[in-house]
Design an enzyme around this catalytic site. Structure first.
Site, PDB file in Angstrom:
ATOM      1  N   VAL A   1       1.036  -1.579  -0.095  1.00 20.99           N
ATOM      2  CA  VAL A   1       0.239   0.215   0.305  1.00 20.99           C
ATOM      3  C   VAL A   1       0.593   1.293  -0.237  1.00 20.99           C
ATOM      4  CG1 VAL A   1      -1.905   1.538   0.967  1.00 20.99           C
ATOM      5  CG2 VAL A   1      -2.336  -1.307   0.966  1.00 20.99           C
TER       6      VAL A   1
ATOM      7  N   ASP B   1      10.922  -2.056  -7.961  1.00 22.95           N
ATOM      8  CA  ASP B   1      11.531  -2.566  -7.406  1.00 22.95           C
ATOM      9  C   ASP B   1      12.849  -3.157  -8.246  1.00 22.95           C
ATOM     10  OD1 ASP B   1      10.746  -1.726  -4.529  1.00 22.95           O
ATOM     11  OD2 ASP B   1       9.873  -3.734  -4.420  1.00 22.95           O
TER      12      ASP B   1
ATOM     13  N   LEU C   1       7.445  17.489 -14.565  1.00 25.16           N
ATOM     14  CA  LEU C   1       7.540  19.316 -15.068  1.00 25.16           C
ATOM     15  C   LEU C   1       8.822  19.892 -15.733  1.00 25.16           C
ATOM     16  CD1 LEU C   1       4.435  21.023 -13.507  1.00 25.16           C
ATOM     17  CD2 LEU C   1       4.621  19.176 -15.872  1.00 25.16           C
TER      18      LEU C   1
ATOM     19  N   HIS D   1       3.985   9.665 -10.288  1.00 28.78           N
ATOM     20  CA  HIS D   1       2.481   9.903 -11.463  1.00 28.78           C
ATOM     21  C   HIS D   1       3.443   8.535 -11.812  1.00 28.78           C
ATOM     22  CE1 HIS D   1       1.180  10.743 -16.235  1.00 28.78           C
ATOM     23  NE2 HIS D   1       1.915  10.312 -16.023  1.00 28.78           N
TER      24      HIS D   1
ATOM     25  N   HIS E   1       9.795   9.407 -26.385  1.00 30.70           N
ATOM     26  CA  HIS E   1      10.482   9.070 -25.205  1.00 30.70           C
ATOM     27  C   HIS E   1       9.941   7.401 -25.586  1.00 30.70           C
ATOM     28  CE1 HIS E   1       6.636  10.701 -24.001  1.00 30.70           C
ATOM     29  NE2 HIS E   1       6.175   9.749 -23.172  1.00 30.70           N
TER      30      HIS E   1
ATOM     31  N   ASN F   1     -18.449  18.169 -19.341  1.00 30.28           N
ATOM     32  CA  ASN F   1     -17.730  17.369 -17.981  1.00 30.28           C
ATOM     33  C   ASN F   1     -15.846  16.996 -19.367  1.00 30.28           C
ATOM     34  OD1 ASN F   1     -18.646  17.607 -15.835  1.00 30.28           O
ATOM     35  ND2 ASN F   1     -19.231  15.890 -15.745  1.00 30.28           N
TER      36      ASN F   1
ATOM     37  N   ARG G   1      -6.518  21.153 -19.865  1.00 25.82           N
ATOM     38  CA  ARG G   1      -5.481  20.324 -20.931  1.00 25.82           C
ATOM     39  C   ARG G   1      -4.992  21.453 -21.196  1.00 25.82           C
ATOM     40  NH1 ARG G   1      -3.556  19.346 -25.666  1.00 25.82           N
ATOM     41  NH2 ARG G   1      -1.760  17.704 -25.655  1.00 25.82           N
TER      42      ARG G   1
END
Length: 623
Positions: free
Chosen positions: A108, A128, A141, A158, A224, A350, A358
Site C-alpha cells: 500500500v 523495485d 515537469l 506519476h 520517449h 465535463n 489541459r
C-alpha cells in the site's frame, strides 16, 4: 483489587496467556491456495463445492488439472462443449476466486492525489528495479520546477498513479459489464502498461525528447515512447521477471506484446501494412482495453487523469475535471464493429472541461515563457556538454548524452542529475555549458521579447527558425538605435503549439455517448448540441522571440526589432506592442483595433482620437 484481575484461562501458564494469537487460516483456504498441484479429481471437487457439479464430467473428460485452470478462458470453455454463455460466466467467476485466494499481500502506497493505493505483488517487483527507480530522479515537469516552486513531483509517483488508475478503470468496466470477459491477465497487463508507460523519459522529461534530441540528432525520429519499450524489455530481462510474470498467470510473449502495444501503439509489420486489426496482444473483441493507458482515439485516458490532478495539485492551479465521475459512467459499447469505452450523454460538458483544463495547464505552466526560456538554456548547455559526459553502456562501450538513447544500460544512468554534474564540474570541456547553467542558477535568463500569432498554421523546422532569427536581426526600424548591432545568434525564435490534444480536430467528435434509456447504443454529440460558448478552433500557434543579451540598451533595441519583424512577417501585433514601439504599430493598418472588428463599445470620438494619434505618430516618425 485482586478480584478485578482477569483469571488465567484453564490450564494456560501466565506467559502463554499473553501471547498474540496466531492468525487462523481455514483448511479450505489452504487447500485452495495450492490449486496448482491439483489433479483432475481435486478440480472436480472444487466444482462441486462451487455448485458447478454438472460440469464435472466435461472437465474430467478433458483431463483439466489445476495447472489448466490458470489458462482457461471463455473460448476454451465453449470449445469443450459448454454452450451457454451464462454457464461459462459462472465458471469463470468461480475460477477467479482462486486468483484472489493465491494473491500475495499487496503493498500500500499513501499517495497525496489518490490516497491509499494498493498494488499487485508483480507491480511491486517491477517498481523495485533500478530501471523503474530511475524515475525518482526525473522531474515530471522539467524546467517548470524552476518557475513553480511546488512542482517538485517526479515521474516515479506519476507512474504509480497511472498504474493505479488503469486498474481502477478496467476493474470498474469488469464489475459493470461481466459479459466483457475481462480476465485477471487483462487487468494485470493494463496495470503494468500504466506503470511502465513513462520508463523512456530523459532528463527534464519532455525537454529531452522535444528540444534536445531533435537538435543533437536531427537525422532521427525519436520519442520517449520508443525508449519506454526498449527500457521495459531491458527491465524484464535484466531482473529475470519473465518467470515471475508466468507465476502470476501471464502468457508470454503474448502479454508482453499487449503491454507494449498499450504504451506505443501497434508494433511490427502488421501496423505498417494497415491491417484491419493491427494488434497482436489482444483480439478485436477487446479493443477497448487499448483506450485505457494511452487513448489514440480521443485522448481520454488515465495518463491524463493522473497528471491533470497531480500537476494542478503541485502547481496550485484548479483542476476542473474529476476522473472519479468518469469512472462511475464509463461503459463499453459497440461502435462500428468495435468495442469502445463510452460515457453518459450528460457528461459531454465535463469532457470539454477536461480538455479546457489541459489547455490551461499548457498556457499557464507547461508553456510558461520563463519556464520555456530555462529549458532552452538547459538544452543549449546539454548540446555543448553532449560529447564530454561519457556514460558506460553494454559491454563497457561509452555513450554520450544524445547517443545513450541507443543503449538502455547507459540510458538508465541518465537522469536530471546531469544538470548538477555539469554545474559542479571543473572540466575545461564543460566550461561553456557550466556557465549557461550558472546563469540559470543566478537567474540571468534570456529575456522574452514578445509573442505573436500567424494568420494560418505554420509548419517549421530548425532551418526555418534559423532563417527567422536572421531576419529578426535585420529588422531594424528606420528610427531604431544605430549604435546597437544584434546578430542572429543573439535571438531565439520558437513556435509553441497549443491544442486540445488532437491538433486542429475536436477530440469530443471521437467520443461516443450512451443514454440511460438504452445504455447499449452509442451515439455522437456534436458541439452545436452542447453550447454556443465552446471554442470554434481547437489549435493555435504562438511565435515567441527571446534575446540572449540582457543589458537595457540591447533589450530595448531587440524589442523594437521584434515589433518590426512581426509587421514584416504579417504576424499579429504583440500584446505590448503599443508600449514597446508606439511609433511603429500605427503604421500597420491591420493592427488597428477599428480594422479588426473589436471597437464594439468605442465611440466615434474615441476612434477619431485614435486616428489622430496615428497621424501624429507618422508625422513624428518621418519628420
Amino acid at each position: 483489587m485482586d478480584n478485578r484481575k482477569r483469571p488465567f484461562d484453564g490450564g494456560l501458564s501466565p506467559d502463554e496467556s499473553f501471547k498474540t494469537p496466531e492468525k487462523k487460516v481455514s483448511a479450505v483456504r489452504l487447500q485452495d491456495s495450492d490449486y496448482m498441484q491439483w489433479g483432475v479429481e481435486e478440480t472436480c471437487r472444487y466444482l462441486r463445492r462451487e455448485d458447478l457439479g454438472e460440469f464435472e464430467d466435461t472437465f474430467r473428460a478433458q483431463k483439466i488439472t489445476g495447472v489448466g485452470l490458470r489458462y482457461l478462458n471463455d473460448s476454451d470453455l465453449e470449445k469443450i462443449g459448454i454452450e451457454s454463455l451464462g454457464d461459462r460466466l459462472r465458471i469463470i467467476h468461480s475460477l477467479r476466486k482462486l486468483w484472489q485466494i493465491t494473491a500475495e499481500p499487496s503493498k500500500v502506497f499513501n499517495d497525496p492525489i489518490h490516497g491509499h493505493v494498493e498494488l499487485h505483488p508483480l507491480l511491486i517487483k517491477i517498481i523495485d528495479t533500478p530501471q523503474f527507480q530511475r524515475l525518482r530522479n526525473l522531474k515530471q515537469l522539467g524546467g517548470t520546477y524552476l518557475v513553480f516552486p511546488g512542482a517538485c513531483h517526479n515521474r516515479f509517483e506519476h507512474s504509480i498513479g497511472v498504474g493505479h488508475l488503469a486498474g481502477r478503470l478496467v476493474q470498474a468496466l469488469n464489475e459493470r459489464q461481466p459479459e466483457l470477459l475481462i480476465s485477471r491477465r487483462d487487468i494485470l497487463c493494463v496495470q503494468i502498461a500504466g506503470l511502465c508507460h513513462d520508463l523512456g523519459h530523459g532528463p527534464f522529461s519532455h525537454m529531452f525528447d522535444g528540444m534536445f534530441i531533435p537538435r543533437a540528432r536531427p537525422g532521427i525520429s525519436w520519442k520517449h515512447e520508443t525508449a519506454s519499450l526498449a527500457m521495459f524489455d531491458y527491465l524484464v530481462n535484466d531482473n529475470g521477471l519473465k518467470k515471475e510474470m508466468e507465476h502470476h498467470g501471464l502468457v508470454l510473449p503474448e502479454d508482453l506484446d499487449f503491454i507494449k502495444e498499450q504504451i506505443a501503439g501497434p508494433q511490427g509489420s502488421e501496423a505498417a501494412k494497415g491491417q484491419k486489426w493491427p494488434y497482436k496482444g489482444r483480439r478485436e473483441e477487446k479493443s477497448f482495453l487499448y483506450e485505457i493507458v494511452a487513448n489514440k482515439r480521443n485522448g481520454i485516458d488515465v495518463d491524463k487523469w493522473d497528471y491533470f490532478a497531480r500537476d494542478c495539485y503541485h502547481l496550485g492551479i484548479q483542476n476542473n475535471f474529476d476522473y472519479r465521475r468518469f469512472l462511475k459512467f464509463a461503459r463499453v459499447c459497440d461502435v462500428e464493429g468495435q468495442k469502445h469505452i463510452c460515457t453518459r450523454d450528460k457528461e459531454v460538458g465535463n469532457l470539454y472541461d477536461m480538455f479546457h483544463t489541459r489547455n490551461c495547464l499548457h498556457r499557464r505552466a507547461y508553456q510558461h515563457k520563463v519556464g520555456h526560456i530555462i529549458e532552452i538554456m538547459i538544452t543549449e548547455a546539454f548540446l555543448k556538454a553532449d560529447k564530454h559526459i561519457p556514460l558506460t553502456g553494454s559491454g563497457g562501450k561509452s555513450f554520450t548524452l544524445s547517443t545513450a538513447i541507443d543503449d538502455m544500460v547507459a540510458y538508465t544512468k541518465l537522469t536530471d542529475y546531469v544538470f548538477e554534474q555539469i554545474l559542479n564540474s571543473s572540466s575545461d570541456d564543460l566550461k561553456e555549458a557550466r556557465q549557461i547553467l550558472r546563469n540559470i542558477v543566478y537567474r540571468r535568463l534570456y529575456k522574452c521579447l514578445g509573442q505573436a500569432q500567424a494568420d494560418e498554421p505554420i509548419t517549421v523546422n530548425q532551418e526555418t527558425l534559423h532563417r527567422w532569427e536572421e531576419k529578426l536581426a535585420k529588422s531594424i526600424p528606420q528610427n531604431g538605435p544605430q549604435d546597437v548591432c544584434l546578430q542572429p545568434e543573439d535571438f531565439v525564435v520558437r513556435v509553441i503549439n497549443m491544442d486540445y490534444g488532437m491538433k486542429e480536430q475536436n477530440p469530443i467528435n471521437n467520443v461516443r455517448f450512451y443514454c440511460k434509456d438504452d445504455p447499449t447504443k452509442a451515439f455522437q454529440i456534436r458541439k452545436n448540441q452542447v453550447s454556443k460558448l465552446l471554442p470554434e478552433q481547437f489549435t493555435e500557434q504562438h511565435i515567441r522571440a527571446y534575446c540572449k543579451k540582457t543589458d537595457k540598451k540591447s533589450l530595448d533595441a531587440a524589442k523594437k526589432q521584434f515589433v518590426q519583424w512581426c509587421m514584416d512577417m504579417n504576424f499579429s501585433k504583440p500584446q505590448d506592442g503599443d508600449i514597446i514601439a508606439p511609433e511603429l504599430t500605427p503604421l500597420k493598418k491591420s493592427w488597428s483595433s477599428t480594422n479588426e472588428g473589436e471597437h464594439g463599445g468605442i465611440s466615434s470620438q474615441g476612434r477619431s482620437a485614435s486616428a489622430n494619434g496615428q497621424e501624429k505618430a507618422k508625422t513624428k516618425l518621418f519628420k
